[in-house]
Write an enzyme that holds these catalytic residues in place. Structure first.
Site, PDB file in Angstrom:
ATOM      1  N   GLY A  45       0.845  -1.181   0.000  1.00 12.23           N
ATOM      2  CA  GLY A  45       0.000   0.000   0.000  1.00 12.23           C
ATOM      3  C   GLY A  45       0.883   1.234   0.000  1.00 12.23           C
ATOM      4  CD  GLN A  50       3.292   5.782   2.883  1.00 14.29           C
ATOM      5  OE1 GLN A  50       2.372   5.242   2.304  1.00 14.29           O
ATOM      6  NE2 GLN A  50       4.227   5.096   3.518  1.00 14.29           N
ATOM      7  CB  CYS A  98       4.737   1.989   7.541  1.00 10.60           C
ATOM      8  SG  CYS A  98       4.300   3.556   6.775  1.00 10.60           S
ATOM      9  CG  LEU A  99       6.679   1.153   1.549  1.00  5.82           C
ATOM     10  CD1 LEU A  99       6.139   1.512   0.170  1.00  5.82           C
ATOM     11  CD2 LEU A  99       7.830   0.168   1.437  1.00  5.82           C
ATOM     12  CG  HIS A 140      -0.941   1.015   7.170  1.00  3.35           C
ATOM     13  ND1 HIS A 140      -0.049   0.553   8.120  1.00  3.35           N
ATOM     14  CD2 HIS A 140      -0.245   1.917   6.415  1.00  3.35           C
ATOM     15  CE1 HIS A 140       1.113   1.162   7.950  1.00  3.35           C
ATOM     16  NE2 HIS A 140       1.034   1.987   6.916  1.00  3.35           N
ATOM     17  CD  GLU A 141      -1.196   2.397   2.655  1.00  2.00           C
ATOM     18  OE1 GLU A 141      -0.767   3.561   2.570  1.00  2.00           O
ATOM     19  OE2 GLU A 141      -0.478   1.443   3.011  1.00  2.00           O
ATOM     20  CG  HIS A 144      -0.064   6.730   5.509  1.00  2.39           C
ATOM     21  ND1 HIS A 144       1.055   7.251   6.133  1.00  2.39           N
ATOM     22  CD2 HIS A 144       0.198   5.414   5.326  1.00  2.39           C
ATOM     23  CE1 HIS A 144       1.944   6.271   6.319  1.00  2.39           C
ATOM     24  NE2 HIS A 144       1.451   5.145   5.847  1.00  2.39           N
TER      25      HIS A 144
HETATM   26 NI    NI Z   1       2.313   3.265   5.835  1.00  2.00          NI
END
Ligand code: NI
Length: 182
Positions: A45, A50, A98-99, A140-141, A144
């Site tokens: 994701g 991000q 998470c990236l 999760h996304e 963000h």
């Molecule tokens: Ni993330």
């Protein structure tokens, strides 16, 4: 084009995001870049903040789970202006990454089902229920877009235990196999 991913500590991850409409400049190129960036970093994701854009858009790719759930073969989706209308099911625990937090993985509790209203990449409106890993990724996304990071969902004790790890990441003291930005 592969975009650099903003790392924990970057102010853009906490910034308020705005809804967009179909006139958003270069939208299709941006979505293609999001998918390319997510694939290159082995993400499941990726949310617009991000990659430094404060807009309400994220992409997901659950196809890596197709070995256990064949219906997730090529499961890639774009969510524009999403709204989580309902959360249901049971609370489940999953070891999330998470990236924006290279190599950090923590157990996070979330509902197992969500109902989401959103627009796809063609600005078609949908109102759908998702469950399992897809509901997990969406939540999760979606966080963000609300400026909420997954470490903020941990217990106070757990956060204290990883505080020095987080500090190191924010200082740029990490290694990642993809392009990053602080
Ligand atoms: Ni993330």
């Amino acid at each position: 084009m592969i975009l650099p991913i903003y790392i924990y500590g970057s102010s853009v991850l906490k910034k308020e995001t705005e809804e967009i409409d179909s006139s958003y400049p270069e939208l299709q190129t941006f979505i293609a870049d999001m998918f390319e960036t997510m694939a290159q970093s082995d993400g499941i994701g990726l949310a617009a903040p991000q990659v430094g854009k404060s807009i309400r858009l994220f992409v997901i790719d659950a196809s890596t789970f197709a070995d256990k759930k064949p219906e997730l073969e090529n499961y890639r989706k774009t969510f524009i202006n999403p709204v989580i209308l309902e959360r249901a099911g049971e609370i489940t625990c999953y070891n999330e990454g998470c990236l924006s937090f290279p190599k950090l993985h923590e157990d996070v509790y979330r509902e197992s089902r969500v109902r989401v209203e959103y627009f796809d990449e063609n600005f078609e409106k949908h109102d759908e229920w998702f469950d399992g890993i897809v509901a997990r990724i969406i939540q999760h996304e979606y966080d963000h877009l609300e400026g909420k990071l997954f470490v903020e969902r941990l217990s106070a004790i757990r956060r204290r235990l990883i505080a020095s790890k987080l500090k190191r990441i924010a200082k740029g003291n990490f290694s990642a196999s993809y392009k990053t930005k602080l």
